[in-house]
Design a protein around this motif. Structure first.
Motif: not given
Length: 221
Positions: A41-56
């Motif tokens: 969770a977290g606001p837009s721009g908090s880094g959620k998508s980047t975590v997903c890219h790294l995890a994948a």
């Protein structure tokens, strides 16, 4: 943190933007155990998508480690280990809905009878039965998103990483997507879901909240 499953330890990561360095993640640590559904969770721009890219395994971190069951996440797609649903879905325009769902299974050489069983089950669970023979480009964004979710689950992977998988769904279809993700976790997959949707948070085993690229809370629901 668990010894098996996904482990993200001390990860920092950034990008070059117009000649300057933009730091996105700062010393992020989190885990997803087999059979666990974890919401980011977290606001837009908090880094959620980047975590997903790294995890994948789409990217490697600048610092820290990202590993699945003790091994570095593969940079070459192995959908039996790590499957993903990116925000842009990543479907192949020249294929039908059914062939897009089945593509990881074709590559893995999954038994045809088992594939048919899994296709039928996912199509029913995600309300795709009427569209399976249709070209994926002839379906709505919501149907395409559910197709991508089905594709990610067809091999029952060790880890599923999903970035806003309910973003194009109406209320009924949100519940269907959530249902198959909970089912995947109960069947033993680790499930990491980046989402703004509180309904996703409500069914998660834990919610990890990011702000400004840092973990601010990591708590059971």
């Amino acid at each position: 943190m668990t010894d098996s499953g996904l482990r993200v330890v001390g990860v920092s990561h950034g990008y070059a933007v117009r000649g300057q360095r933009l730091e996105v993640l700062h010393d992020v640590s989190l885990s997803v155990a087999p059979g666990e559904l974890v919401a980011l969770a977290g606001p837009s721009g908090s880094g959620k998508s980047t975590v997903c890219h790294l995890a994948a395994g789409f990217e490697s971190p600048d610092a820290g480690t990202v590993a699945l069951d003790g091994d570095a996440c593969p940079s070459v797609a192995d959908w039996a280990r790590i499957a993903s649903v990116p925000q842009q879905h990543g479907l192949l325009a020249g294929l039908s809905v059914a062939d897009n769902i089945a593509l990881p299974a074709y590559r893995a050489g999954l038994d045809a009878a088992l594939l048919d069983e899994r296709l039928a089950g996912l199509a029913e669970a995600l309300d795709l039965g009427a569209f399976t023979r249709r070209a994926v480009t002839e379906t709505s964004l919501g149907e395409q998103q559910r197709t991508a979710v089905a594709r990610a689950l067809v091999l029952s992977p060790r880890l599923v990483v999903l970035d806003e998988p309910t973003g194009h769904q109406d209320d009924d279809h949100v519940e269907q997507v959530i249902g198959v993700l909970v089912g995947a976790a109960r069947a033993g997959s680790g499930v990491l879901v980046a989402s703004h949707d509180e309904r996703v948070w409500a069914v998660a085993d834990r919610v990890v909240r990011l702000e400004d690229g840092r973990v601010v809370t990591d708590a059971a629901t």
